[in-house]
Design a protein around this motif. Structure first.
Motif, mmCIF file in Angstrom:
data_model
loop_
_atom_site.group_PDB
_atom_site.id
_atom_site.type_symbol
_atom_site.label_atom_id
_atom_site.label_comp_id
_atom_site.label_asym_id
_atom_site.label_seq_id
_atom_site.Cartn_x
_atom_site.Cartn_y
_atom_site.Cartn_z
ATOM 1 N N VAL A 425 -20.324 7.423 81.887
ATOM 2 C CA VAL A 425 -21.394 8.652 82.091
ATOM 3 C C VAL A 425 -22.734 7.916 82.280
ATOM 4 O O VAL A 425 -23.381 8.355 83.284
ATOM 5 C CB VAL A 425 -21.103 9.553 81.012
ATOM 6 C CG1 VAL A 425 -22.346 10.354 80.951
ATOM 7 C CG2 VAL A 425 -19.749 10.314 81.060
ATOM 8 N N MET A 426 -22.970 7.092 81.465
ATOM 9 C CA MET A 426 -24.327 6.702 81.510
ATOM 10 C C MET A 426 -24.664 5.703 82.632
ATOM 11 O O MET A 426 -25.651 5.168 82.882
ATOM 12 C CB MET A 426 -24.553 5.909 80.207
ATOM 13 C CG MET A 426 -24.662 6.913 79.203
ATOM 14 S SD MET A 426 -24.864 6.344 77.439
ATOM 15 C CE MET A 426 -25.439 7.748 76.547
ATOM 16 N N ALA A 427 -23.770 4.926 83.348
ATOM 17 C CA ALA A 427 -24.084 4.036 84.473
ATOM 18 C C ALA A 427 -24.033 4.860 85.864
ATOM 19 O O ALA A 427 -24.196 4.483 86.729
ATOM 20 C CB ALA A 427 -22.720 3.474 84.660
ATOM 21 N N ASN A 428 -24.466 6.193 85.600
ATOM 22 C CA ASN A 428 -24.552 7.121 86.943
ATOM 23 C C ASN A 428 -25.403 8.373 86.404
ATOM 24 O O ASN A 428 -24.959 9.228 85.537
ATOM 25 C CB ASN A 428 -23.024 7.428 87.371
ATOM 26 C CG ASN A 428 -23.249 8.415 88.542
ATOM 27 O OD1 ASN A 428 -23.901 9.514 88.752
ATOM 28 N ND2 ASN A 428 -23.108 7.960 89.866
ATOM 29 N N ASP A 429 -26.390 8.605 87.047
ATOM 30 C CA ASP A 429 -27.243 9.682 86.713
ATOM 31 C C ASP A 429 -26.590 11.208 87.127
ATOM 32 O O ASP A 429 -26.875 12.174 86.365
ATOM 33 C CB ASP A 429 -28.618 9.826 87.410
ATOM 34 C CG ASP A 429 -28.656 9.605 88.956
ATOM 35 O OD1 ASP A 429 -28.274 8.503 89.430
ATOM 36 O OD2 ASP A 429 -29.206 10.695 89.656
ATOM 37 N N PHE A 432 -24.154 11.763 84.358
ATOM 38 C CA PHE A 432 -24.909 11.990 83.058
ATOM 39 C C PHE A 432 -25.517 13.374 83.112
ATOM 40 O O PHE A 432 -25.484 14.007 81.875
ATOM 41 C CB PHE A 432 -26.049 10.989 83.025
ATOM 42 C CG PHE A 432 -26.954 11.065 81.644
ATOM 43 C CD1 PHE A 432 -26.501 10.551 80.529
ATOM 44 C CD2 PHE A 432 -28.140 11.475 81.474
ATOM 45 C CE1 PHE A 432 -27.253 10.458 79.300
ATOM 46 C CE2 PHE A 432 -28.915 11.432 80.357
ATOM 47 C CZ PHE A 432 -28.208 11.056 79.118
ATOM 48 N N GLU A 436 -24.752 16.191 80.214
ATOM 49 C CA GLU A 436 -25.673 17.007 79.539
ATOM 50 C C GLU A 436 -25.601 18.622 79.561
ATOM 51 O O GLU A 436 -25.790 19.219 78.642
ATOM 52 C CB GLU A 436 -27.246 16.843 80.087
ATOM 53 C CG GLU A 436 -27.874 15.424 79.757
ATOM 54 C CD GLU A 436 -29.051 15.139 80.449
ATOM 55 O OE1 GLU A 436 -30.013 14.362 79.856
ATOM 56 O OE2 GLU A 436 -29.329 15.676 81.590
#
Lengths: 497, 244
Positions: A425-429, A432, A436
Motif C-alpha cells: 500500500v505504502m509504495a504507491n500513493d 495509499f 485512507e
C-alpha cells in the motif's frame, strides 16, 4: 503458539521478553527499587562525566582501540598467551561453557579444596560456573556483597554491575537472617550493619580457602597482565590471598598495550558506578615468587564470540566493556528489571549481545524477542563509553529475526502478512489514498471521536490507551480541494487582485 | 523559498491538522509550500519492526517522488520520520546491495529538514509571530532529541510565542513508551512507561502537551484520554501556526 524447545541456559530464559516482563511489571516493590537505584546512579554518572572536558574524545579513543582489537584478535590472543606463559601462568582455551566449566572444576579439584572464593564475574555467570561446581561437590562462595545477596537468596542477578539492584535493604536483611550461618542476632537493615555482617562472614573464607576464581575487566596482550576493577576490596583479597588463582576471561577483553588502560580506566568507573576512579584496581602479571598466588591459570572463553566476531553486528557488540551505563538509562530496563531478559546480560546491550551469543532459532526462541525489547529511544547509545550504536544494532537484529523466521515457516505470521500488505500500500500513493478512505469505515464504531476497544492485535493498544478515529478528510484531500479552489479562482477571477 | 512538505503517513491519514498547520505557518512566513503528490510514507514502521526488505520498496518510492524536484528544501513535521530518512534510508538500500539507491536517498535526505531545524537553521527565525495563550508543556521526543539532535530549537520557537505559559516537564527526556510497534509487541512495558509520562504531564498543570512528533502525541494523547485527563495534545506546528 508453540514454545521454544531448546534448553534454558544462563543466556536464555524460558519465556519471551513480553511474557516475562508482564510478571516483573506486576511487582510494585521491584519497580520502586529499580526506579530509585537507576535514577541515583544515572545522576551520579551524569555529574562525573560532565567534569571531563575530553569525554567525547575518550569515547572515540575507546571505540577505536576496541575496533583495532577486534580486527586483529587472533594475533593479540597469541601474543597474550605467550606473555602469560613466559611469566609463569598457564593459558587454557575453552570453546564453550561446558569446556570452561570442566577446566575450572579440574583445576579446583587439583588444589584439594571443596570450596572456592569468587570475585564478581560476568564470564562465570555466563557459563553457569556456580551451578556446575555445586553439582561437582564444590561450594562456590561469592564475595562481592551484591553477588552474595543474590547467592544467599537463591536468586538470579538482574544487573551486570549491581546484581541485587532489585532488592532493597529490608529484603536483604531477611535474606541474611534466613541464609547466613553466622548472622549477628541483633542485625538491622542499616546498610553499614548489613555490610559489616557480610564482611565478617566473608573474612573467614578469605583466610581459609586456598583457591579463587575471578573474571577480568581487561587483559593486556603486550604483557599478559590482567586487570580487575572493583569497589569493595573483596576482589583484592581473592586475587592476592589464595595459593591458586583461576581467571575466566572472554576472548574479546584484550587490549593491545598497557598504555590503553589510560583510556579505559577513565571510561569505565565514570560510566559504571559514577565514580571518578574505582576504589580498587588490581593488576597482576603471571606469578611472582613469594608474593600472591603461586599458581595462576587463565581460561580464555569463546562461547559464541568467534561467531559474533565474524559478523558486523556481533563485532560491534563485542566492544562492550560491561559498564552497564546502558541499563541504568534504559526506560524499558527501569520498568522490567533484568530478570525479564532471561539472560545474565540484560538491558540494551544484553538485547544485542544475548542473541549474538545464543543465535536466534526462530520465532519461539526467547532470544529472538530481545531485539524488540526496546523503544529505540537512543539513551543507551548516548551513554555508551565505547559508542556502540545499540539502536542501530537492534534494528539489524530485528531484520535478521524476521528473515530467519520467514525462511523457516511455510505460512507467514500475522505480523509478516500485515507488514507485506502495508508495504504494498505504502509504495504507491493511489493505493495509499484508497486505504485512507477505507480506514474511515471505522468511524462508525468510534465513540466521542475515539476507539476505546479494538479487536486483536490492536487490543494491545486499546488495553491502556484510546485511539482517535480517522478524520473525515485526509491531508491530501484537503490539499487537492484547496488547489482546485485556487485553480478555480485563477480561471474564473482573472487578474483582478 | 519553495518548500516541499512531507506530510508523513500518520499526518496525512490521521492528523491532517499537523501538515495543514505546517503549510499555513510556512506560507505566513512568506514561503511557497508544495506537496509532492506521489508521497506516502518513509518506511520507518517496516524498518524498525524488522521488515527491512519490505521497507525497501517504500524507501525507493520516497526517493523517486522527492527526486522529481521543484523545491529548494523539504520539511517534515516529525523528528522520527526525519531521522528515518536521514539515518536509515541509506542503510536499507545498502543492506539490499543497492548502493546507487543509497546515494540517491542520501542526496534527498541532505535537502530534508525537521520543522524546527528548518525554521531555526535554514530560515533563521525563532519568533514566527504566533499567539497561543495557554499553559503548555513540551515533550522532547526521543528521535528529535537523540537521533537528529534538534536540541533546544523547539523550545526557542515556543519561548517566542506570544501569550504562552511554557512549563517544564519533569523527566522530559524519558521515552513515553510508544516506540512504534513496541507499543503492540510489549504493551505492558509500554503502558508502564506511558503512566509515568502522563503523571509527569499532569503534574505540570498544563492544559496542553506539545511535541514535534504526531506519533508520540498519539500515544500520550491516547493515555490522557483513557485516564480522563482534561489535557490536550497539540503538535508544535499547530502552536506555531496559531495567531491572535
Amino acid at each position: 503458539m508453540s514454545t521454544f524447545l531448546g534448553m534454558p541456559s544462563p543466556l536464555r530464559g524460558e519465556q519471551s521478553f513480553p511474557k516475562a516482563s508482564v510478571k516483573e511489571l506486576a511487582n510494585g516493590q521491584l519497580r520502586r527499587n529499580l526506579q530509585k537505584a537507576t535514577s541515583t546512579i544515572r545522576a551520579k554518572r551524569a555529574a562525573v562525566v560532565a567534569e571531563v572536558p575530553d569525554w567525547e574524545e575518550l569515547r572515540d579513543a575507546g571505540a577505536a582501540i576496541k575496533a583495532d582489537v577486534m580486527a586483529r584478535l587472533p594475533e593479540l590472543l597469541e601474543q597474550f598467551e605467550a606473555a602469560v606463559t613466559a611469566r609463569g601462568g598457564v593459558v587454557h582455551w575453552a570453546s564453550d561453557a561446558a569446556e570452561a566449566n570442566a577446566i575450572v572444576t579440574e583445576l579446583v579439584r587439583a588444589t584439594g579444596s571443596d570450596e572456592v572464593i569468587k570475585v564478581k564475574s560476568m564470564a562465570t555467570q555466563e557459563i553457569g560456573l556456580n551451578e556446575h561446581l555445586e553439582a561437582e561437590g564444590i561450594a562456590p562462595i561469592e564475595t562481592d556483597l551484591a553477588e552474595l545477596i543474590v547467592q544467599l537468596g537463591h536468586d538470579k542477578p538482574s544487573h551486570i554491575l549491581v546484581p541485587a539492584i532489585h532488592r532493597n535493604r529490608t529484603e536483604i536483611l531477611d535474606i541474611f537472617r534466613r541464609e547466613m550461618p553466622d548472622v549477628p542476632a541483633d542485625l538491622t537493615d542499616e546498610p553499614r550493619r548489613l555490610a559489616m555482617a557480610a564482611r565478617a562472614h566473608l573474612r573467614r573464607k578469605f583466610l581459609s580457602v586456598p583457591v579463587a576464581v575471578s573474571g577480568a575487566n581487561f587483559g593486556i596482550a603486550e604483557t599478559g597482565t590482567l586487570t580487575v576493577v572493583e569497589s569493595e576490596g573483596n576482589g583484592r583479597m581473592c586475587l592476592t590471598l589464595p595459593q591458586t588463582l583461576i581467571t575466566v576471561m572472554g576472548i574479546e577483553k584484550l587490549l593491545p598495550s598497557y598504555a590503553d588502560l589510560e583510556v579505559f580506566l577513565q571510561l569505565l568507573p565514570r560510566s559504571s558506578t559514577g565514580e571518578r576512579m574505582n576504589p580498587y584496581t588490581s593488576l597482576w602479571t603471571g606469578v611472582t615468587p613469594g608474593d600472591g598466588p603461586q599458581e595462576f591459570h587463565v581460561v580464555l572463553l569463546d562461547n559464541g564470540r568467534t561467531n559474533a566476531l565474524a559478523d558486523q553486528v556481533g563485532r560491534a557488540a563485542l566492544h562492550c566493556i560491561r559498564c552497564s551505563a546502558c541499563l541504568n538509562v534504559c526506560p524499558v530496563y527501569e520498568r522490567t528489571g533484568g530478570h525479564a531478559y532471561g539472560s545474565v546480560y540484560p538491558g540494551p546491550i544484553g538485547a544485542v549481545l544475548t542473541p549474538q551469543l545464543t543465535g536466534m532459532q526462530g520465532h519461539d526462541d526467547p532470544s529472538a524477542s530481545l531485539p524488540y525489547a526496546s523503544t529505540l529511544c537512543g539513551a543507551c547509545y548516548d551513554v555508551c563509553p565505547v559508542k556502540i550504536d545499540i539502536p542501530a544494532l537492534l534494528v539489524e537484529l530485528r531484520a535478521r529475526a524476521v528473515e530467519t523466521d520467514a525462511a523457516e515457516r511455510r505460512l507467514p505470521t500475522g505480523w509478516a502478512a500485515a507488514m507485506k500488505a502495508a508495504a504494498w500500500v505504502m509504495a504507491n500513493d493511489r493505493r495509499f489514498a484508497v486505504a485512507e478512505k477505507a480506514s474511515r469505515v471505522g468511524r462508525v464504531v468510534a465513540r466521542d471521536g475515539s476507539f476505546h476497544r479494538l479487536p486483536p492485535p490492536l487490543n494491545a493498544w486499546t488495553g491502556s490507551r484510546d485511539l482517535p478515529a480517522p478524520p473525515a478528510q485526509s491531508f491530501r484531500e484537503w490539499w487537492a480541494e484547496r488547489e482546485a479552489g485556487r485553480e478555480g479562482e485563477r480561471e474564473g477571477g482573472g487578474d483582478t487582485g | 523559498m519553495r518548500i516541499a512538505l512531507i506530510a508523513t503517513c500518520l499526518g496525512d491519514a490521521m492528523f491532517p491538522q499537523v501538515p495543514r498547520a505546517t503549510t499555513e505557518l510556512l506560507e505566513r512566513l512568506g514561503h511557497q509550500v508544495v506537496f509532492p503528490a506521489g508521497q506516502t510514507c518513509c518506511g520507518q514502521m517496516h524498518i524498525n519492526t524488522g521488515y527491512v526488505r519490505e521497507g525497501l520498496g517504500v524507501v525507493r518510492h520516497h526517493v523517486e517522488v522527492m527526486e522529481q524536484g521543484g523545491y529548494d528544501v523539504a520539511v517534515v513535521p516529525s523528528g522520527s520520520c526525519t531521522g528515518c530518512i536521514r539515518h536509515q534510508h541509506g542503510m536499507v538500500a545498502r543492506r539490499a546491495g543497492d548502493d546507487g539507491l543509497a546515494e540517491r536517498a542520501e542526496a534527498v535526505a541532505g535537502r530534508t529538514y525537521e520543522l524546527s531545524e528548518l525554521l531555526v537553521d535554514v530560515l533563521g527565525v525563532t519568533d514566527v509571530g504566533a499567539h497561543y495563550p495557554h499553559r503548555v508543556t513540551y515533550h522532547p521526543t526521543c528521535h528529535s532529541l537523540r537521533m537528529i539532535r534538534v536540541g533546544d530549537r523547539p523550545l526557542q520557537l515556543l519561548r517566542a510565542v506570544d501569550g504562552i505559559d511554557l512549563v517544564e516537564l519533569p523527566g522530559a527526556e524519558g521515552c513515553c513508551g510508544f516506540g512504534g510497534t513496541f507499543a503492540l509487541k510489549n504493551p505492558a512495558t509500554s503502558a508502564a512507561m506511558l503512566d509515568d509520562k502522563i503523571a509527569a504531564v499532569v503534574s505540570t498543570g498544563a492544559s496542553a502537551c506539545t511535541a514535534g512528533d504526531a506519533s508520540c502525541l498519539m500515544h500520550i494523547g491516547g493515555g490522557l484520554s483513557r485516564q480522563d485527563k482534561e489535557i490536550r495534545t497539540v503538535h508544535l506546528a499547530e502552536i506555531l501556526a496559531s495567531t491572535r
